[in-house]
Design a protein around this motif. Structure first.
Motif, short mmCIF file in Angstrom:
data_model
loop_
_atom_site.label_atom_id
_atom_site.label_comp_id
_atom_site.label_asym_id
_atom_site.label_seq_id
_atom_site.Cartn_x
_atom_site.Cartn_y
_atom_site.Cartn_z
N GLU A 133 -23.96 2.74 -27.27
CA GLU A 133 -24.28 2.05 -28.52
C GLU A 133 -25.40 2.75 -29.29
N GLU A 134 -26.32 3.38 -28.55
CA GLU A 134 -27.46 4.02 -29.23
C GLU A 134 -27.12 5.40 -29.78
N LEU A 135 -25.97 5.94 -29.41
CA LEU A 135 -25.58 7.24 -29.95
C LEU A 135 -25.20 7.09 -31.42
N ASP A 136 -25.81 7.87 -32.25
CA ASP A 136 -25.50 7.83 -33.68
C ASP A 136 -24.35 8.79 -33.97
N LEU A 137 -23.14 8.33 -33.64
CA LEU A 137 -21.98 9.21 -33.78
C LEU A 137 -21.54 9.27 -35.24
N PRO A 138 -21.32 10.48 -35.76
CA PRO A 138 -20.94 10.61 -37.17
C PRO A 138 -19.47 10.31 -37.44
N MET A 139 -18.67 10.15 -36.39
CA MET A 139 -17.24 9.94 -36.59
C MET A 139 -16.85 8.60 -35.97
N PRO A 140 -15.80 7.95 -36.50
CA PRO A 140 -15.33 6.70 -35.89
C PRO A 140 -14.83 6.96 -34.47
N THR A 141 -15.10 6.01 -33.58
CA THR A 141 -14.73 6.15 -32.17
C THR A 141 -14.00 4.90 -31.72
N VAL A 142 -12.87 5.08 -31.05
CA VAL A 142 -12.09 3.96 -30.53
C VAL A 142 -12.14 4.01 -29.01
N TYR A 143 -12.52 2.89 -28.39
CA TYR A 143 -12.57 2.79 -26.94
C TYR A 143 -11.25 2.19 -26.44
N LEU A 144 -10.65 2.84 -25.45
CA LEU A 144 -9.34 2.46 -24.95
C LEU A 144 -9.44 1.86 -23.56
N GLY A 145 -8.94 0.65 -23.39
CA GLY A 145 -8.89 0.05 -22.08
C GLY A 145 -10.23 -0.26 -21.47
N ALA A 146 -11.27 -0.42 -22.28
CA ALA A 146 -12.63 -0.61 -21.77
C ALA A 146 -12.85 -2.05 -21.33
N SER A 147 -13.78 -2.23 -20.39
CA SER A 147 -14.11 -3.58 -19.93
C SER A 147 -14.81 -4.36 -21.04
N GLU A 148 -15.81 -3.77 -21.65
CA GLU A 148 -16.53 -4.38 -22.75
C GLU A 148 -16.86 -3.30 -23.77
N ALA A 149 -16.25 -3.37 -24.92
CA ALA A 149 -16.56 -2.39 -25.96
C ALA A 149 -17.80 -2.84 -26.72
N PRO A 150 -18.57 -1.93 -27.29
CA PRO A 150 -19.68 -2.31 -28.14
C PRO A 150 -19.22 -3.28 -29.22
N TYR A 151 -20.10 -4.21 -29.58
CA TYR A 151 -19.70 -5.28 -30.50
C TYR A 151 -19.21 -4.70 -31.82
N HIS A 152 -19.96 -3.78 -32.40
CA HIS A 152 -19.55 -3.15 -33.66
C HIS A 152 -18.74 -1.91 -33.31
N ALA A 153 -17.53 -2.10 -32.84
CA ALA A 153 -16.75 -0.97 -32.36
C ALA A 153 -15.28 -1.20 -32.61
N LEU A 154 -14.53 -0.12 -32.51
CA LEU A 154 -13.08 -0.18 -32.53
C LEU A 154 -12.61 -0.07 -31.09
N ALA A 155 -11.69 -0.93 -30.68
CA ALA A 155 -11.26 -0.94 -29.29
C ALA A 155 -9.83 -1.44 -29.17
N VAL A 156 -9.11 -0.87 -28.20
CA VAL A 156 -7.78 -1.35 -27.83
C VAL A 156 -7.78 -1.52 -26.31
N THR A 157 -7.39 -2.69 -25.85
CA THR A 157 -7.50 -3.00 -24.43
C THR A 157 -6.28 -3.77 -23.94
N PRO A 158 -5.71 -3.42 -22.79
CA PRO A 158 -4.67 -4.28 -22.20
C PRO A 158 -5.29 -5.60 -21.74
#
Length: 372
Positions: A133-158
Motif C-alpha cells: 500500500e505504501e508503494l507509490d506505483l505510477p501505473m494501475p495494478t490489479v491483484y489477482l486471487g489475493a486474500s485481502e487487496a488494498p482498500y483503494h485497489a483493483l482486484a479480482v478474486t475467486p
C-alpha cells in the motif's frame, strides 16, 4: 545500411506517418488490411521502434506486466493465458515474471515494471498484498486471487468459500453421509475452501464429518497416503465421500482408494476444489470446480483497460452489480470482482456414464475448453 526509421516504413508501405504510428500504438484505429501491410513492411525492413524516445516524448508502453508466484499450478498458467488473450484484443502485449515462491521478488518486480513504464500490472501475490500500500506505483495494478487487496485497489478474486461449499453440496446431494476432508488449510485459498465446506455440512446437519489437516499440494503422494488410510477402514467407519482442498490431493486420494481395491465413486466418492487441470492425471475424471484462472487473467486485464483508458476512475458511491460469473463492487476508485465458481461434475462422484466429458452443472453453454 543505417537504422530504419518510421518514415522509411511509411514511405515503403505507401501510407502516412500517422497511420504507421497508429498501427504501432493504436492498432484498433487502423483497418486490418492496412495494419497487415504495415506489419509486413516492418518485418521486411527490420524496423525497431525506439521505445525510449517514445516514452521521453510522453508516450506509454503498450505493455502490461504480469507477476505470478509459480508456473507449476494450473491457475497461474490459466491466468497468463487469459491475460494474454484479453490484452491482445486491446492491442497490448504481456511480459510475465515468475517469483518462484519468493515473496521478496514481488516488490522488486513491481519496481522493475514501474521503471519500464508499463501501462499496468497484474499480480497474483503469494501473501497479503496490503504490504504494498505504501508503494507509490505510477501505473494501475490489479491483484489477482489475493486474500485481502488494498482498500483503494483493483482486484479480482475467486470465491474460495463458495468453491468448498458447492463441492460439499454436491457430495451430499449424491447421498454422502460420512464425509472426510483432507488438506492443510495453511494458505488462504485452502482455508477459505475449508470454511465453505464446514459451513455447508453444518447447515445440512451432517454430523459424521472428519477433517484431516494433513497433505500439501506439491505432489499426489500425501493424497494417495490419506486416501489409502481412509479406504483401509472397515465399511462402517470409512467415509463415503472425500473432499480434498486441492485437486492434486484429490487425484492422489483417488489412487489411494483404488489401491485398497475399492471403487471410485461406487465405494468412496472423491472431489477436489480448485479447478487445476494440471492435476487431472488420474484414470478417473475428477469432480471439482470450474477453473478460475482464465477468468482472473481476463477480467484483470479488463480492469486495467478501464483504469488506463478512463482518466477518472474514482467514484464516491458504492455500485454493485452481478453478471453470470462475478460479483463486482466499486468503491472510491477501488473495484473488487469476485469470480463465482461452478461445479465441474465428473465421474469421481457420479460414475462414468452419468455426465458427458467436462460438463459444467447449471452452465450448459460454457465451453470448459476455453479455460484450459
Amino acid at each position: 545500411m543505417g537504422r530504419v526509421r518510421i518514415v522509411d516504413v511509411a514511405r515503403e508501405a505507401g501510407v502516412s506517418l500517422g497511420t504507421v504510428s497508429n498501427a504501432l500504438n493504436h492498432p484498433e484505429r487502423v483497418r486490418p488490411d492496412t495494419r497487415k501491410l504495415i506489419e509486413e513492411t516492418i518485418d521486411r525492413l527490420g524496423y525497431l521502434p525506439n521505445q525510449s524516445a517514445r516514452l521521453l516524448a510522453g508516450g506509454t508502453n503498450k505493455v502490461l506486466g504480469l507477476i505470478l508466484p509459480c508456473l507449476t499450478h494450473g491457475c497461474s498458467v490459466q491466468i497468463a493465458n487469459g491475460a494474454h488473450n484479453e490484452a491482445l484484443r486491446h492491442g497490448y502485449d504481456v511480459i510475465v515474471l515468475c517469483v518462484n515462491g519468493d515473496e521478496s521478488c514481488e516488490g522488486r518486480y513491481l519496481r522493475f515494471f514501474a521503471g519500464m513504464q508499463v501501462a499496468g500490472v497484474l499480480m497474483q501475490p503469494i501473501g497479503n498484498p496490503r504490504r504494498y500500500e505504501e508503494l507509490d506505483l505510477p501505473m494501475p495494478t490489479v491483484y489477482l486471487g489475493a486474500s485481502e487487496a488494498p482498500y483503494h485497489a483493483l482486484a479480482v478474486t475467486p470465491d474460495y468459500e463458495a468453491q468448498g461449499a458447492i463441492v460439499a453440496e454436491h457430495v451430499l446431494a449424491r447421498g454422502a453421509e460420512r464425509v472426510a476432508v483432507i488438506g492443510m488449510p495453511d494458505i488462504y485459498q485452502r482455508a477459505g475452501r475449508l470454511v465453505g465446506i464446514r459451513a455447508t455440512l453444518a447447515a445440512q446437519g451432517v454430523e459424521n464429518v472428519e477433517v484431516i489437516e494433513e497433505g500439501r499440494s506439491a505432489g499426489t503422494g500425501d493424497g494417495a497416503r490419506l486416501g489409502a488410510l481412509l479406504a483401509g477402514r472397515d465399511a462402517a467407519s470409512r467415509p463415503d465421500a472425500i473432499i480434498a482442498l486441492s485437486d492434486v490431493l484429490a487425484t492422489g486420494a483417488i489412487e489411494g482408494v483404488r489401491s485398497r481395491g475399492l471403487s471410485v465413486p461406487d465405494d468412496i466418492m472423491v472431489a477436489g476444489c480448485d479447478g487445476n487441470p494440471l492435476a487431472w492425471s488420474s484414470g478417473v475424471r475428477l469432480t471439482t470446480c470450474s477453473p478460475a484462472g482464465y477468468e482472473l487473467g481476463r477480467k484483470g486485464v479488463q480492469l486495467l483497460m478501464r483504469a488506463i483508458e478512463e482518466a477518472e476512475t474514482k467514484k464516491s458511491v458504492v455500485h454493485v452489480h452481478q453478471d453470470a460469473f462475478a460479483l463486482v463492487e466499486q468503491r472510491q476508485g477501488a473495484t473488487h470482482e469476485v469470480i463465482r465458481p461452478f461445479l465441474l461434475e465428473r465421474e469421481s462422484t457420479v460414475g462414468a456414464d452419468a455426465r458427458g466429458e467436462g460438463a459444467l452443472v447449471g452452465v450448459p453453454e460454457l465451453d470448459i475448453g476455453s479455460f484450459l
